[in-house]
Design a protein around this motif. Structure first.
Motif, PDB file in Angstrom:
ATOM      1  N   ASP A  13       3.671  10.669   1.066  1.00 55.25           N
ATOM      2  CA  ASP A  13       4.351   9.837   0.045  1.00 55.25           C
ATOM      3  C   ASP A  13       4.467   8.431   0.537  1.00 55.25           C
ATOM      4  N   MET A  14       4.506   8.644   1.864  1.00 53.65           N
ATOM      5  CA  MET A  14       3.875   6.795   2.307  1.00 53.65           C
ATOM      6  C   MET A  14       3.219   6.250   2.449  1.00 53.65           C
ATOM      7  N   VAL A  15       1.718   6.808   2.007  1.00 55.43           N
ATOM      8  CA  VAL A  15       0.096   6.155   1.078  1.00 55.43           C
ATOM      9  C   VAL A  15       0.350   6.058  -0.957  1.00 55.43           C
ATOM     10  N   GLU A  16       1.020   6.896  -1.198  1.00 51.10           N
ATOM     11  CA  GLU A  16       1.327   6.586  -2.489  1.00 51.10           C
ATOM     12  C   GLU A  16       1.700   5.163  -2.624  1.00 51.10           C
ATOM     13  N   ALA A  17       3.028   4.927  -1.905  1.00 47.03           N
ATOM     14  CA  ALA A  17       4.020   4.118  -2.053  1.00 47.03           C
ATOM     15  C   ALA A  17       3.379   2.561  -1.694  1.00 47.03           C
ATOM     16  N   SER A  18       2.627   2.827  -0.733  1.00 46.87           N
ATOM     17  CA  SER A  18       1.662   1.791  -0.339  1.00 46.87           C
ATOM     18  C   SER A  18       0.495   1.674  -0.828  1.00 46.87           C
ATOM     19  N   LYS A  19      -0.255   1.961  -0.976  1.00 47.27           N
ATOM     20  CA  LYS A  19      -1.381   1.671  -2.885  1.00 47.27           C
ATOM     21  C   LYS A  19      -0.324   0.372  -3.797  1.00 47.27           C
TER      22      LYS A  19
END
Length: 509
Positions: free
Chosen positions: A259-265
């Motif tokens: 979730d954090m990775v997708e949000a950061s992208k």
């Protein structure tokens, strides 16, 4: 775009049920240390009103107010009405407003930790200037530096707490910020009680001791880990995962990490977050970022907290009674925040906000009736009614302490997607400080003009905000911070506004 085309921003699907981990001592200690940042805000709220009622301070910097205070037949509601005295209190909040907007790119690009450290250093400088103040200009410069510290601290600390906390305890851990604020207020009230007896320099000690929470905030900031969200947003994914595993107490953090990775992208694809926050898909969060802090101040709580000694003295309380009364309200506020911390993740945000609003409306109305019938020019409250006013004000403070006090910060800090989170928090802080400035600058004049009606004025606003929460605020209890964006699609009103397809929205703009 990360997350596909069927969600408004960031995450591809709801993974909350897959989140693993426990509440670790590490995350509790990190949140406790970070929350110290709230104490600088609270200390100033508590110290300013007490210092502004000290005769030595008034005699040195605001002699006109000092003379008016001594006039036995002065209008009870108007004796402290002075623009210079109001500017002493409110200049800090105007500086904080500007600083909070400057803090947004720092918090996003350099991390939450860096902003906390900058805030502590600035507040420390302001404390030193105020303690050695030899004229009004130096005093106001010190207030401005304090404001810069509060702007950075209030922008970064709630974000830090929301991002570190596990979803099921985010409300309680985030409220450590408000608890630190209330403890700062109480400490300041007790210090004012002691320094009021030290002539003629007690006021210097009150202002100078602001260095203590500033040092704690600065040193604590140096020792804190950065949040995993911020690390991942800045491209440090491996380090971010290590921190996430440490604060969750398990290596099985893949769902939350994804979730954090997708949000950061998506966050990294947004170059102008303040422009992006104006887009239709972010409309609900923007509305909350504006109205939640605005309503928090329009409860009238700040007027009661930093003008409590002046307010109680205006009502005829003699000697040290104003400081006793303000110390009592500070203690009540701190204890009531504990109630909110214990219940917010079980009862939810909406229940506390609506219930607290009803209690505050009742208390403000009772105080207005008592003052309207029993108090006026050349009149003082009887001992019985004075005690009743203090009791009712304490009940008002209790209601604020378990509702709008902590939740006015908690809700805005947890609802924004990562790409606009720093900008959104800056708007929240800026609006809070703008209305704090407006009320601080105008309160003494409003008290003089409205008299007992000032309490009905605030009761009216509390009625409006209670209705607002009932209609427009969805329950955010237990929703993971990176999946909060999905909540607006399910709300009966906001789902009509939020676009379910960001690509369509982008092409339509």
């Amino acid at each position: 775009m990360a997350g596909g085309s069927l969600v408004p921003a960031g995450v591809a699907k709801e993974r909350a049920e897959e989140y693993q981990g426990r509440v670790t001592p590490y995350v509790i200690i990190a949140c406790l240390v970070a929350a110290i940042g709230g104490s600088i805000f609270g200390y100033d709220l508590g110290i300013s009103g007490g210092v502004a009622s000290m005769d030595d301070f008034l005699h040195r910097f605001f002699y006109t107010v000092y003379k008016n205070e001594k006039h036995a037949h002065e209008n009870n509601y108007c004796k402290y009405n002075n623009e210079g005295l109001a500017a002493f209190t409110s200049s800090l909040y105007l500086a904080g407003l500007v600083a909070s907007l400057l803090a947004s790119p720092v918090t996003r690009k350099c991390g939450r930790k860096r902003s906390i450290i900058y805030g502590g250093i600035s507040f420390l400088i302001g404390a030193a200037l105020n303690a050695g103040a030899i004229n009004l200009a130096m005093l106001l410069l010190g207030r401005i530096m304090l404001g810069v510290g509060i702007g950075f601290g209030n922008q970064a600390v709630p974000l830090y707490l929301s991002e570190m906390a596990p979803a099921h305890l985010r409300g309680g851990l985030n409220m450590m910020f408000q608890l630190a604020t209330t403890l700062g207020i109480f400490s300041a009230n007790m210090i004012n009680y002691g320094t009021n007896k030290i002539h003629p320099w007690g006021w210097r000690l009150s202002l100078g001791l602001a260095a203590a929470p500033a040092c704690l905030m600065t040193v604590g900031g140096l020792l804190l880990p950065e949040t995993p969200n911020s690390l991942i947003e800045r491209g440090l994914e491996e380090e971010g995962r290590k921190v996430l595993e440490k604060i969750r107490g398990t290596p099985n953090v893949s769902a939350e990490f994804e979730d954090m990775v997708e949000a950061s992208k998506l966050a990294n694809s947004i170059k102008h977050p303040f422009r992006d926050i104006l887009k239709k898909r972010n409309r609900p969060q923007l509305v909350m970022a504006i109205f939640m802090p605005m309503f928090q101040i329009l409860t009238g709580i700040n007027s009661i907290l930093f003008y409590a000694p002046v307010l109680f003295r205006s009502m005829g309380f003699k000697g040290n009674a104003p400081l006793y009364s303000s110390a009592l309200t500070g203690a009540v506020l701190a204890s009531s925040t504990l109630v909110s911390m214990a219940t917010v993740d079980r009862w939810g945000r909406r229940f506390l906000l609506i219930g607290g609003g009803i209690q505050m409306i009742t208390c403000q109305t009772i105080v207005a009736i008592i003052l309207g019938l029993k108090f006026g020019n050349n009149k003082e409250l009887s001992k019985g009614f004075s005690v009743l006013v203090v009791v009712v004000m304490c009940l008002f403070v209790v209601a604020f302490g378990w509702s709008w006090g902590p939740l006015g910060w908690t809700v805005p800090s947890e609802i924004f997607p990562l790409e606009t989170r720093s900008a959104g928090q800056s708007i929240t802080v800026a609006v809070n400080l703008l209305f704090t400035f407006i009320i601080a600058q105008s309160f003494l004049g409003l008290l003089c003009a409205f008299k007992f009606g000032i309490f009905l004025f605030f009761a009216g606003w509390i009625t409006v905000m209670t209705i607002f929460v009932y209609i427009f605020l969805p329950e955010t209890k237990g929703v993971p911070i990176e999946e909060m964006i999905l909540l607006w699609q399910k709300h009966w009103f906001w789902k009509k506004i939020v676009s379910e397809n960001p690509e369509v929205e982008k092409n339509d703009e």
